[in-house]
Design a protein around this motif. Structure first.
Motif, PDB file in Angstrom:
ATOM      1  N   LYS A 127     -49.645  78.283 -64.203  1.00 57.80           N
ATOM      2  CA  LYS A 127     -50.832  77.437 -64.332  1.00 57.80           C
ATOM      3  C   LYS A 127     -50.451  76.041 -64.809  1.00 57.80           C
ATOM      4  O   LYS A 127     -51.003  75.038 -64.333  1.00 57.80           O
ATOM      5  N   GLN A 128     -49.535  75.959 -65.747  1.00 59.77           N
ATOM      6  CA  GLN A 128     -49.091  74.654 -66.239  1.00 59.77           C
ATOM      7  C   GLN A 128     -48.404  73.871 -65.129  1.00 59.77           C
ATOM      8  O   GLN A 128     -48.603  72.654 -64.981  1.00 59.77           O
ATOM      9  N   PHE A 129     -47.620  74.572 -64.333  1.00 57.75           N
ATOM     10  CA  PHE A 129     -46.950  73.940 -63.198  1.00 57.75           C
ATOM     11  C   PHE A 129     -47.970  73.397 -62.205  1.00 57.75           C
ATOM     12  O   PHE A 129     -47.854  72.263 -61.716  1.00 57.75           O
ATOM     13  N   MET A 130     -48.990  74.193 -61.881  1.00 58.73           N
ATOM     14  CA  MET A 130     -50.033  73.762 -60.950  1.00 58.73           C
ATOM     15  C   MET A 130     -50.808  72.580 -61.515  1.00 58.73           C
ATOM     16  O   MET A 130     -51.154  71.644 -60.783  1.00 58.73           O
ATOM     17  N   LYS A 131     -51.070  72.620 -62.816  1.00 53.38           N
ATOM     18  CA  LYS A 131     -51.813  71.537 -63.465  1.00 53.38           C
ATOM     19  C   LYS A 131     -51.086  70.212 -63.317  1.00 53.38           C
ATOM     20  O   LYS A 131     -51.692  69.185 -62.977  1.00 53.38           O
ATOM     21  N   ILE A 132     -49.777  70.227 -63.536  1.00 51.75           N
ATOM     22  CA  ILE A 132     -49.002  68.988 -63.515  1.00 51.75           C
ATOM     23  C   ILE A 132     -48.694  68.529 -62.096  1.00 51.75           C
ATOM     24  O   ILE A 132     -48.880  67.352 -61.755  1.00 51.75           O
ATOM     25  N   ASN A 133     -48.248  69.443 -61.251  1.00 47.01           N
ATOM     26  CA  ASN A 133     -47.694  69.056 -59.955  1.00 47.01           C
ATOM     27  C   ASN A 133     -48.684  69.103 -58.800  1.00 47.01           C
ATOM     28  O   ASN A 133     -48.412  68.534 -57.747  1.00 47.01           O
ATOM     29  N   PHE A 134     -49.803  69.776 -58.988  1.00 46.86           N
ATOM     30  CA  PHE A 134     -50.807  69.837 -57.929  1.00 46.86           C
ATOM     31  C   PHE A 134     -52.064  69.088 -58.342  1.00 46.86           C
ATOM     32  O   PHE A 134     -52.372  68.014 -57.823  1.00 46.86           O
ATOM     33  N   LEU A 135     -52.760  69.626 -59.326  1.00 44.08           N
ATOM     34  CA  LEU A 135     -54.019  69.006 -59.741  1.00 44.08           C
ATOM     35  C   LEU A 135     -53.801  67.644 -60.395  1.00 44.08           C
ATOM     36  O   LEU A 135     -54.616  66.739 -60.239  1.00 44.08           O
ATOM     37  N   GLY A 136     -52.694  67.508 -61.121  1.00 46.36           N
ATOM     38  CA  GLY A 136     -52.432  66.226 -61.771  1.00 46.36           C
ATOM     39  C   GLY A 136     -52.352  65.091 -60.778  1.00 46.36           C
ATOM     40  O   GLY A 136     -52.905  64.011 -61.002  1.00 46.36           O
ATOM     41  N   LYS A 137     -51.687  65.337 -59.655  1.00 46.60           N
ATOM     42  CA  LYS A 137     -51.559  64.297 -58.631  1.00 46.60           C
ATOM     43  C   LYS A 137     -52.905  64.001 -57.964  1.00 46.60           C
ATOM     44  O   LYS A 137     -53.208  62.862 -57.640  1.00 46.60           O
ATOM     45  N   ILE A 138     -53.698  65.056 -57.756  1.00 49.51           N
ATOM     46  CA  ILE A 138     -55.013  64.857 -57.142  1.00 49.51           C
ATOM     47  C   ILE A 138     -55.926  64.070 -58.070  1.00 49.51           C
ATOM     48  O   ILE A 138     -56.640  63.150 -57.646  1.00 49.51           O
ATOM     49  N   MET A 139     -55.889  64.428 -59.369  1.00 45.21           N
ATOM     50  CA  MET A 139     -56.778  63.779 -60.331  1.00 45.21           C
ATOM     51  C   MET A 139     -56.411  62.323 -60.580  1.00 45.21           C
ATOM     52  O   MET A 139     -57.213  61.554 -61.089  1.00 45.21           O
ATOM     53  N   GLU A 140     -55.188  61.925 -60.211  1.00 43.02           N
ATOM     54  CA  GLU A 140     -54.811  60.521 -60.336  1.00 43.02           C
ATOM     55  C   GLU A 140     -55.723  59.631 -59.501  1.00 43.02           C
ATOM     56  O   GLU A 140     -55.922  58.456 -59.817  1.00 43.02           O
ATOM     57  N   LYS A 141     -56.259  60.180 -58.421  1.00 41.53           N
ATOM     58  CA  LYS A 141     -57.131  59.421 -57.518  1.00 41.53           C
ATOM     59  C   LYS A 141     -58.599  59.446 -57.950  1.00 41.53           C
ATOM     60  O   LYS A 141     -59.426  58.743 -57.391  1.00 41.53           O
ATOM     61  N   SER A 142     -58.924  60.271 -58.929  1.00 44.51           N
ATOM     62  CA  SER A 142     -60.327  60.418 -59.302  1.00 44.51           C
ATOM     63  C   SER A 142     -60.677  59.467 -60.442  1.00 44.51           C
ATOM     64  O   SER A 142     -59.819  58.991 -61.180  1.00 44.51           O
ATOM     65  N   ASN A 143     -61.961  59.233 -60.560  1.00 46.83           N
ATOM     66  CA  ASN A 143     -62.484  58.420 -61.656  1.00 46.83           C
ATOM     67  C   ASN A 143     -62.990  59.371 -62.740  1.00 46.83           C
ATOM     68  O   ASN A 143     -64.044  59.973 -62.605  1.00 46.83           O
ATOM     69  N   ASN A 144     -62.200  59.496 -63.797  1.00 46.47           N
ATOM     70  CA  ASN A 144     -62.544  60.471 -64.834  1.00 46.47           C
ATOM     71  C   ASN A 144     -63.895  60.198 -65.468  1.00 46.47           C
ATOM     72  O   ASN A 144     -64.570  61.121 -65.937  1.00 46.47           O
ATOM     73  N   GLU A 145     -64.308  58.941 -65.490  1.00 47.59           N
ATOM     74  CA  GLU A 145     -65.588  58.597 -66.109  1.00 47.59           C
ATOM     75  C   GLU A 145     -66.768  59.131 -65.318  1.00 47.59           C
ATOM     76  O   GLU A 145     -67.859  59.297 -65.854  1.00 47.59           O
ATOM     77  N   SER A 146     -66.554  59.406 -64.034  1.00 50.30           N
ATOM     78  CA  SER A 146     -67.654  59.889 -63.188  1.00 50.30           C
ATOM     79  C   SER A 146     -67.756  61.412 -63.181  1.00 50.30           C
ATOM     80  O   SER A 146     -68.665  61.967 -62.578  1.00 50.30           O
ATOM     81  N   LEU A 147     -66.818  62.092 -63.828  1.00 46.22           N
ATOM     82  CA  LEU A 147     -66.852  63.549 -63.843  1.00 46.22           C
ATOM     83  C   LEU A 147     -68.037  64.053 -64.654  1.00 46.22           C
ATOM     84  O   LEU A 147     -68.341  63.527 -65.718  1.00 46.22           O
ATOM     85  N   SER A 148     -68.688  65.103 -64.162  1.00 48.21           N
ATOM     86  CA  SER A 148     -69.853  65.652 -64.851  1.00 48.21           C
ATOM     87  C   SER A 148     -69.486  66.771 -65.820  1.00 48.21           C
ATOM     88  O   SER A 148     -70.350  67.294 -66.519  1.00 48.21           O
ATOM     89  N   VAL A 149     -68.199  67.160 -65.833  1.00 49.75           N
ATOM     90  CA  VAL A 149     -67.708  68.162 -66.793  1.00 49.75           C
ATOM     91  C   VAL A 149     -66.404  67.632 -67.376  1.00 49.75           C
ATOM     92  O   VAL A 149     -65.733  66.798 -66.768  1.00 49.75           O
ATOM     93  N   PRO A 150     -65.998  68.108 -68.549  1.00 52.38           N
ATOM     94  CA  PRO A 150     -64.717  67.679 -69.122  1.00 52.38           C
ATOM     95  C   PRO A 150     -63.555  68.011 -68.194  1.00 52.38           C
ATOM     96  O   PRO A 150     -63.497  69.106 -67.626  1.00 52.38           O
ATOM     97  N   ILE A 151     -62.636  67.080 -68.043  1.00 54.19           N
ATOM     98  CA  ILE A 151     -61.541  67.230 -67.079  1.00 54.19           C
ATOM     99  C   ILE A 151     -60.662  68.433 -67.386  1.00 54.19           C
ATOM    100  O   ILE A 151     -60.215  69.138 -66.482  1.00 54.19           O
ATOM    101  N   GLU A 152     -60.414  68.702 -68.671  1.00 50.50           N
ATOM    102  CA  GLU A 152     -59.557  69.830 -69.014  1.00 50.50           C
ATOM    103  C   GLU A 152     -60.199  71.159 -68.602  1.00 50.50           C
ATOM    104  O   GLU A 152     -59.497  72.091 -68.198  1.00 50.50           O
ATOM    105  N   GLN A 153     -61.516  71.242 -68.688  1.00 45.35           N
ATOM    106  CA  GLN A 153     -62.204  72.461 -68.269  1.00 45.35           C
ATOM    107  C   GLN A 153     -62.196  72.591 -66.744  1.00 45.35           C
ATOM    108  O   GLN A 153     -62.085  73.698 -66.204  1.00 45.35           O
ATOM    109  N   LEU A 154     -62.318  71.475 -66.061  1.00 46.95           N
ATOM    110  CA  LEU A 154     -62.236  71.489 -64.601  1.00 46.95           C
ATOM    111  C   LEU A 154     -60.864  71.983 -64.152  1.00 46.95           C
ATOM    112  O   LEU A 154     -60.752  72.835 -63.274  1.00 46.95           O
ATOM    113  N   ILE A 155     -59.819  71.456 -64.770  1.00 52.00           N
ATOM    114  CA  ILE A 155     -58.457  71.852 -64.417  1.00 52.00           C
ATOM    115  C   ILE A 155     -58.223  73.321 -64.730  1.00 52.00           C
ATOM    116  O   ILE A 155     -57.612  74.054 -63.945  1.00 52.00           O
ATOM    117  N   ALA A 156     -58.719  73.784 -65.880  1.00 52.47           N
ATOM    118  CA  ALA A 156     -58.566  75.196 -66.250  1.00 52.47           C
ATOM    119  C   ALA A 156     -59.247  76.095 -65.225  1.00 52.47           C
ATOM    120  O   ALA A 156     -58.701  77.142 -64.829  1.00 52.47           O
TER     121      ALA A 156
END
Length: 205
Positions: A127-156
């Motif tokens: 899960k940590q590997f997926m968080k860093i190498n998969f979702l982390g790269k995708i979330m780089e393109k997102s605007n965290n301020e526009s998220l309707s839920v906390p980012i850590e919960q979304l990633i989990a």
């Protein structure tokens, strides 16, 4: 040429040892066998085993790390823009197809290590590997301020969901092809479970 033969021999030996580890863990669990059992199962001498591993725990950890390193080779080329494009075109991403092909190649070990006789720490590591190498790269393109839920919960949520899809595929005998699984995972990620389940009603929170 000699070095290539040596490398192939080492790879083959390590594969035999990992297969023996898988067999014995399926039969007895990690605590139920010794290095002597391993070497007899793999038909190698103890000296050969200790050239590569300190003990059975070191073997397990290195085998897990090798799986993750192989996955990294497919995920390091992730382009977040292509994920959006592929979702719209209903086409699987090549790196996800390669990822599921790799899981299929290592299916027995992956099914074991993610199952009740496996290593719970590997799920955390994966899960940590997926968080860093998969979702982390995708979330780089997102605007965290526009998220309707906390980012850590979304990633989990997403990492647990992705891992669950992989486990279900392994446990059901891999009836779908790697390409079909790559497309399934893309659809769930791109559209979300509510859309996939056919829930049409708009929800406002």
């Amino acid at each position: 040429m000699s070095d290539q033969k040596t490398d192939r021999r080492i790879i083959r030996t390590k594969r035999m040892i990992r297969d023996a580890l898988t067999d014995l863990m399926e039969e007895k669990g990690l605590e139920g066998f010794t290095v002597k059992d391993l070497t007899e199962k793999a038909d190698i001498n103890r000296g050969t085993f200790y050239l590569h591993y300190q003990d059975k725990y070191d073997l397990l950890e290195k085998s897990e790390n090798e799986i993750i390193e192989e996955m990294y080779e497919f995920l390091k080329e992730i382009n977040p823009d292509l994920i959006n494009q592929s979702g719209l075109q209903n086409e699987p991403l090549p790196f996800l197809v390669n990822l599921f092909e790799n899981i299929e190649k290592n299916a027995r070990f992956m099914k074991l290590i993610l199952g009740p006789k496996g290593d719970p720490a590997f799920q955390v590591k994966l899960k940590q590997f997926m968080k860093i190498n998969f979702l982390g790269k995708i979330m780089e393109k997102s605007n965290n301020e526009s998220l309707s839920v906390p980012i850590e919960q979304l990633i989990a949520y997403v990492t647990s969901a992705h891992l669950g899809v992989i486990q279900q595929w392994l446990n059901s005998g891999m009836q779908q092809s790697p390409r079909e699984m790559a497309l399934t995972l893309l659809k769930i990620t791109f559209y979300g479970p509510a859309h996939i389940a056919g829930i049409k009603k708009d929800l406002n929170f």
